[in-house]
Structure formats: C-alpha cells, structure tokens
Design a protein around this motif. Structure first.
Motif, PDB file in Angstrom:
ATOM      1  N   MET A  24     -19.383   9.451   7.704  1.00 39.77           N
ATOM      2  CA  MET A  24     -18.936  10.924   7.940  1.00 39.77           C
ATOM      3  C   MET A  24     -18.136  11.646   6.649  1.00 39.77           C
ATOM      4  O   MET A  24     -18.180  12.702   6.344  1.00 39.77           O
ATOM      5  N   GLU A  25     -17.046  10.618   6.171  1.00 38.30           N
ATOM      6  CA  GLU A  25     -16.250  11.092   4.889  1.00 38.30           C
ATOM      7  C   GLU A  25     -17.272  11.430   3.809  1.00 38.30           C
ATOM      8  O   GLU A  25     -16.682  12.311   2.907  1.00 38.30           O
ATOM      9  N   ILE A  26     -18.241  10.894   3.743  1.00 43.46           N
ATOM     10  CA  ILE A  26     -19.123  11.518   2.368  1.00 43.46           C
ATOM     11  C   ILE A  26     -19.410  12.853   2.404  1.00 43.46           C
ATOM     12  O   ILE A  26     -19.763  13.497   1.259  1.00 43.46           O
ATOM     13  N   LEU A  27     -19.352  13.464   3.423  1.00 44.23           N
ATOM     14  CA  LEU A  27     -19.753  15.097   3.684  1.00 44.23           C
ATOM     15  C   LEU A  27     -18.622  15.645   2.715  1.00 44.23           C
ATOM     16  O   LEU A  27     -18.689  16.727   2.352  1.00 44.23           O
ATOM     17  N   LEU A  28     -17.320  15.249   2.584  1.00 48.65           N
ATOM     18  CA  LEU A  28     -16.262  15.677   1.859  1.00 48.65           C
ATOM     19  C   LEU A  28     -16.810  15.544   0.311  1.00 48.65           C
ATOM     20  O   LEU A  28     -16.467  16.616  -0.533  1.00 48.65           O
ATOM     21  N   GLY A  29     -17.330  14.485   0.102  1.00 51.07           N
ATOM     22  CA  GLY A  29     -17.889  14.399  -1.502  1.00 51.07           C
ATOM     23  C   GLY A  29     -19.059  15.262  -1.582  1.00 51.07           C
ATOM     24  O   GLY A  29     -18.912  15.917  -2.721  1.00 51.07           O
ATOM     25  N   LEU A  30     -19.869  15.390  -0.830  1.00 52.34           N
ATOM     26  CA  LEU A  30     -20.915  16.380  -0.800  1.00 52.34           C
ATOM     27  C   LEU A  30     -20.393  17.903  -0.993  1.00 52.34           C
ATOM     28  O   LEU A  30     -21.122  18.435  -1.711  1.00 52.34           O
ATOM     29  N   ILE A  31     -19.615  18.249  -0.125  1.00 54.16           N
ATOM     30  CA  ILE A  31     -18.920  19.481  -0.354  1.00 54.16           C
ATOM     31  C   ILE A  31     -18.369  19.831  -1.552  1.00 54.16           C
ATOM     32  O   ILE A  31     -18.659  21.015  -2.082  1.00 54.16           O
TER      33      ILE A  31
END
Length: 95
Positions: free
Chosen positions: A1-8
């Motif tokens: 779920m934390e990968i969304l921070l990187g994607l954003i």
C-alpha cells in the motif's frame, strides 16, 4: 500500500517536468507522469525488496530522484524525435 506514495510522487514530478519542458504540444500530457510513476515504482519496489522501509530517507531520495532523472532524459529525447519526424513527414508530403 505504501508504494502508492511513491507512485504519486513520481507522477507529480513527471507532471511538473511536462510543463517545464518545451514542445508540450508534440507529446501527450500523460507521457511524463506515466514515465515518472513507472520509474518511481520500479525503484521503490527494488529498494523495498532490498529491505528498506518507509522510514528510510534513502528510499524517499531515490523515489524523488529516479522519476526526475528518467523524465528529464526521456521526455526531451522523445520530443526531439517527434519534432524531427513531423518535419520529415511534412517535407515528404509537401505540406
């Protein structure tokens, strides 16, 4: 779920670079954000597999640097190629 921070983060950096570089009309508005998000996702995934967590500053530094470097290299290259190819096609067609 934390990968969304990187994607954003990667998509926002790519979007900023899209508007900062010339020849916006020759490329789609989604190209740079997608390139930034992809670069951030790849680097984020590789570093989390290597054992880094969200608390690591290195993970965040790479998540910011990878999309910036990728889009700063890729987008001007693709833009120049598109401008050159369009000029060649116009000359060929006599437009």
């Amino acid at each position: 779920m934390e990968i969304l921070l990187g994607l954003i983060v990667g998509a926002v950096i790519g979007l900023g670079i899209h508007f900062a570089l010339p020849h916006r009309g020759e490329r789609g508005v989604a190209l740079a954000p997608f390139a930034g998000a992809a670069a951030s996702a790849v680097s984020w995934t590789a570093l989390t597999w290597a054992g880094l967590t969200v608390a690591s500053p290195l993970l965040w530094l790479v998540a910011i640097a990878a999309p910036a470097l990728t889009t700063l290299v890729l987008i001007p290259l693709l833009s120049r190629t598109r401008v050159r190819r369009d000029a060649t096609d116009r000359a060929h067609l006599g437009i």
